[in-house]
Motif scaffolding. Structure first.
Motif, PDB file in Angstrom:
ATOM      1  N   SER A  50     -13.919   4.947 -11.547  1.00  0.00           N
ATOM      2  CA  SER A  50     -12.649   4.251 -11.444  1.00  0.00           C
ATOM      3  C   SER A  50     -12.875   2.781 -11.764  1.00  0.00           C
ATOM      4  O   SER A  50     -14.001   2.289 -11.742  1.00  0.00           O
ATOM      5  CB  SER A  50     -12.076   4.397 -10.028  1.00  0.00           C
ATOM      6  OG  SER A  50     -11.825   5.754  -9.726  1.00  0.00           O
ATOM      7  N   ALA A 137     -13.667   8.093  -7.301  1.00  0.00           N
ATOM      8  CA  ALA A 137     -12.720   7.638  -6.285  1.00  0.00           C
ATOM      9  C   ALA A 137     -13.415   7.037  -5.068  1.00  0.00           C
ATOM     10  O   ALA A 137     -12.762   6.425  -4.229  1.00  0.00           O
ATOM     11  CB  ALA A 137     -11.824   8.796  -5.852  1.00  0.00           C
ATOM     12  N   LYS A 172     -10.392   5.346  -2.997  1.00  0.00           N
ATOM     13  CA  LYS A 172      -9.120   5.027  -3.642  1.00  0.00           C
ATOM     14  C   LYS A 172      -8.089   6.095  -3.280  1.00  0.00           C
ATOM     15  O   LYS A 172      -8.017   7.141  -3.904  1.00  0.00           O
ATOM     16  CB  LYS A 172      -9.304   4.965  -5.162  1.00  0.00           C
ATOM     17  CG  LYS A 172      -9.642   3.582  -5.690  1.00  0.00           C
ATOM     18  CD  LYS A 172      -9.606   3.583  -7.215  1.00  0.00           C
ATOM     19  CE  LYS A 172      -9.888   2.210  -7.777  1.00  0.00           C
ATOM     20  NZ  LYS A 172      -8.744   1.301  -7.617  1.00  0.00           N
ATOM     21  N   PHE A 173      -7.289   5.810  -2.263  1.00  0.00           N
ATOM     22  CA  PHE A 173      -6.216   6.723  -1.895  1.00  0.00           C
ATOM     23  C   PHE A 173      -5.146   6.754  -2.985  1.00  0.00           C
ATOM     24  O   PHE A 173      -4.515   7.771  -3.225  1.00  0.00           O
ATOM     25  CB  PHE A 173      -5.625   6.292  -0.556  1.00  0.00           C
ATOM     26  CG  PHE A 173      -4.562   7.202  -0.022  1.00  0.00           C
ATOM     27  CD1 PHE A 173      -4.898   8.401   0.584  1.00  0.00           C
ATOM     28  CD2 PHE A 173      -3.216   6.877  -0.147  1.00  0.00           C
ATOM     29  CE1 PHE A 173      -3.914   9.251   1.059  1.00  0.00           C
ATOM     30  CE2 PHE A 173      -2.230   7.710   0.329  1.00  0.00           C
ATOM     31  CZ  PHE A 173      -2.579   8.904   0.931  1.00  0.00           C
ATOM     32  N   SER A 174      -4.948   5.627  -3.642  1.00  0.00           N
ATOM     33  CA  SER A 174      -4.065   5.513  -4.802  1.00  0.00           C
ATOM     34  C   SER A 174      -4.571   4.350  -5.632  1.00  0.00           C
ATOM     35  O   SER A 174      -5.599   3.746  -5.318  1.00  0.00           O
ATOM     36  CB  SER A 174      -2.609   5.296  -4.373  1.00  0.00           C
ATOM     37  OG  SER A 174      -2.443   4.015  -3.790  1.00  0.00           O
ATOM     38  N   ASP A 175      -3.870   4.018  -6.713  1.00  0.00           N
ATOM     39  CA  ASP A 175      -4.315   2.913  -7.559  1.00  0.00           C
ATOM     40  C   ASP A 175      -4.368   1.583  -6.813  1.00  0.00           C
ATOM     41  O   ASP A 175      -5.120   0.687  -7.187  1.00  0.00           O
ATOM     42  CB  ASP A 175      -3.393   2.770  -8.777  1.00  0.00           C
ATOM     43  CG  ASP A 175      -3.572   3.906  -9.771  1.00  0.00           C
ATOM     44  OD1 ASP A 175      -4.625   4.571  -9.714  1.00  0.00           O
ATOM     45  OD2 ASP A 175      -2.665   4.135 -10.590  1.00  0.00           O
ATOM     46  N   SER A 176      -3.570   1.449  -5.769  1.00  0.00           N
ATOM     47  CA  SER A 176      -3.507   0.169  -5.068  1.00  0.00           C
ATOM     48  C   SER A 176      -3.907   0.235  -3.596  1.00  0.00           C
ATOM     49  O   SER A 176      -4.059  -0.809  -2.960  1.00  0.00           O
ATOM     50  CB  SER A 176      -2.090  -0.419  -5.169  1.00  0.00           C
ATOM     51  OG  SER A 176      -1.134   0.480  -4.637  1.00  0.00           O
TER      52      SER A 176
END
Length: 213
Positions: A50, A137, A172-176
């Motif tokens: 990532s 991730a 990384k649970f999501s991109d942010s």
């Protein structure tokens, strides 16, 4: 008439023979065989990292435990800590470098006979350097730096300086949104005379949530 019959028979015989061979498959047209089209194997999955580059900020909540090696009779000095952090990471492809500052308020107190006073840890400020491994991730990392803790005693306040090291992991649970945790070991070696020479150490473990942008 006999002659005509014989001539007709002579002409019919080869035709009958040819018809029989055709019906038996002797004159059948050859069947063209088409070779099957080869199917290319599916490509093997490729592990991709990532992009961890960017600023982030967030909060942490956890547990802290303080020990003083010069005082085997000390009370348990442990309790809840929690605060905020902010930092920046730069992804080099496999290695991720970073720097961070975090600040914790603490609810840690107890009696310390070696210092002839009760001690309460008020807050902890850390300046960190981080080196991590981009595992997609997940980002496992090592961290270390300098720390300052403010303590309150029966006689006043103490500023204790030191260093620390530890391990952590981010996901990384999501991109942010990043979630993770850290375990840190602290050693206080400078500050007021009330801390020097007493072998003051602290261990903290926190869960963390960060917003990256």
């Amino acid at each position: 008439m006999t002659f005509n019959f014989a001539r007709t028979a002579m002409l019919a015989a080869p035709l009958a023979l040819a018809a029989g061979m055709a019906s038996a498959g002797g004159l059948a047209a050859p069947v063209e065989t088409v070779a099957p089209t080869p199917i290319a194997p599916a490509p093997a999955p490729v592990m991709r990292g990532s992009d961890w580059t960017g600023f982030y900020l967030g909060g942490q909540l956890g547990y802290g435990d303080v020990t003083i090696s010069a005082d085997p009779e000390q009370d348990d000095l442990d309790g809840i800590i929690g605060g905020v952090h902010a930092g920046y990471m730069y992804d080099l492809g496999t290695i991720v470098l970073g720097a961070e500052v975090d600040y914790d308020l603490a609810d840690i107190s107890g009696a310390v006979p070696a210092l002839k006073t009760g001690v309460e840890v008020d807050d902890i400020l850390r300046l960190k350097a981080r080196v991590g491994y981009d595992a997609g991730a997940f980002l496992p990392y090592a961290t270390g730096g300098v720390v300052r803790a403010n303590l309150s005693t029966d006689d006043g306040s103490i500023e204790a300086d030191g260093d620390f090291y530890g391990l952590g992991v981010a996901y990384k649970f999501s991109d942010s949104i990043l979630v993770g945790g850290e375990v840190l070991q602290h050693k206080f070696y400078e500050g007021d005379d009330g801390v020097q020479g007493n072998g003051v150490r602290a261990t903290t473990a926190t869960a963390r949530v960060s917003f990256q942008f």
